[in-house]
Design a protein around this motif. Sequence first.
Motif, PDB file in Angstrom:
ATOM      1  N   LEU A  33      16.868  37.053  20.914  1.00 52.29           N
ATOM      2  CA  LEU A  33      15.663  37.109  20.071  1.00 52.29           C
ATOM      3  C   LEU A  33      14.378  37.308  20.870  1.00 52.29           C
ATOM      4  CD1 LEU A  33      16.290  34.290  17.443  1.00 52.29           C
ATOM      5  CD2 LEU A  33      16.647  36.740  17.206  1.00 52.29           C
ATOM      6  N   CYS A  35      10.770  40.659  16.098  1.00 54.70           N
ATOM      7  CA  CYS A  35      10.879  39.570  17.088  1.00 54.70           C
ATOM      8  C   CYS A  35       9.563  39.401  17.848  1.00 54.70           C
ATOM      9  CB  CYS A  35      12.002  39.849  18.087  1.00 54.70           C
ATOM     10  SG  CYS A  35      13.635  39.783  17.348  1.00 54.70           S
ATOM     11  N   ILE A  74       8.905  36.070  15.848  1.00 54.65           N
ATOM     12  CA  ILE A  74       9.794  35.071  16.452  1.00 54.65           C
ATOM     13  C   ILE A  74       9.284  34.604  17.816  1.00 54.65           C
ATOM     14  CG2 ILE A  74      12.140  34.619  17.246  1.00 54.65           C
ATOM     15  CD1 ILE A  74      13.128  36.204  14.968  1.00 54.65           C
TER      16      ILE A  74
END
Length: 449
Positions: free
Chosen positions: A53, A429, A433
Amino acid sequence: MKNKRIGFATRMGAVAATVGSAVGLGNIWRFPYQAGENGGGAYILVYLICVLLLGVPIMMSEFVIGRSTHKSMKGAVEQLTPGSPFKYFAYIGVLGALLICGYYSVVCGWVIEYLWSSVSGNLLGHTTEQYSQIFNTFVGNPDRCVLWTLLFLLLNFLVLSRGVEKGIERIANVMMPFLFLLLIVFCVNSLLLPDSDEGMEFLFDIDFDDLGWKGVVDAMGQSFMSLSLGVTCLITFSSYFKDDSNLMKDAVTISSLDTLVAILAGIMIFPAVFSFELEPNAGPKLIFEILPTIFQQLPGGTIWAVLFFVLLFFASITSTISLSEISIAFLIDEYKISRMKAIAITATLMTIVAVLSALSFSTLSDIQLLGRNIFDFLDFVGPNIFMLLGGLVTAVYVGWVLKKDVIHNQLTNGGKHKASFVQAYVVFCLRYIAPVAIVIIFLYYIGVI
Ligand code: TRP
């Protein structure tokens, strides 16, 4: 002449050099000891999630910055987004790389000590407890520790000043497959030891009770350390990539190989740790306690030991070369000084950090920063603060500031490759994230959570 700027990678060998930078002590020394300290399986799961990730997307974003401009961080940001303050991030990268390379050289010095004692035939023939004492006595000896560290730095900067790093990288890349094979031999050997299944359970049974916040932070920092992220190293490397190299494929290949080497190191170490009833949480000395025991199991143990430490030495020096180049290239670009001057300044600063770290198990052991000695402090702040901060800045810059078509053009090579899914994944991402994950870690540091 863009290739005049620095000398560590021809455009041809740039991807191979990136693998050389990525695979090093981070995989073989740091990953096992961190996994051991953080309870094994759950740490490894979080590590793999971080690679997927954060690691791969941030690696691609460093590639996008470097290859789109063929410049290192500061020049690249000036070209891509004139006037943007993101260029100051280059300073964090340089400082981070100096600190990391400083303490990393100490471990390279340990590798030389172990290589030396293997060559002189003194390494093997002791009990497991004795190996622990041997290591402690060695790091407690300031002269010896400093001597090997300085020898390592001398070799590192000799290579850089003679401009032979390409040659070293080529040798190292030929050796890499051998290192890989050797790891497999040692893994098989460890798996054949009595009670090796306990080690495998430790590695692969997932129990989140053993992890905690510290484990999550360590796994994240380690994924950045191992993939060489967040201190602009890969921006500089990718500034030498060919325009037709496939950045998506390269990032996935490099990350997979790097992760595979780390996992193999784990499979080499932990079955032996449990089989010989050692503590998995021995910290930085873990592999130096257990490796001699592993070599001893094999016929012709000394030869295996020599081979292993030679290969580890080459894997380490390609990493330190790349870490040193960050500051050398920066000084040349920024202050327009000669390469030799840039090398001299970098070498001086790094030597100071390295000597302080080398002494932190003996003369300077009383100096504590955040409850750690100097070496452990740098081993913490390097990956867990500098690299994560650098990763955050890179993710925000590419995810939010950089124009989408630059990313699209770089990932697809101007529309040649299909990248709709990968691009959407990477941008997601980078935008959400990575920033959220890294900010949570920093909130944890300052005690908010
Ligand atoms: N990735 C290397 C390792 O695992 C360490 C390293 C080399 C590095 N070059 C780097 C880390 C640049 C950060 C930045 O051993």
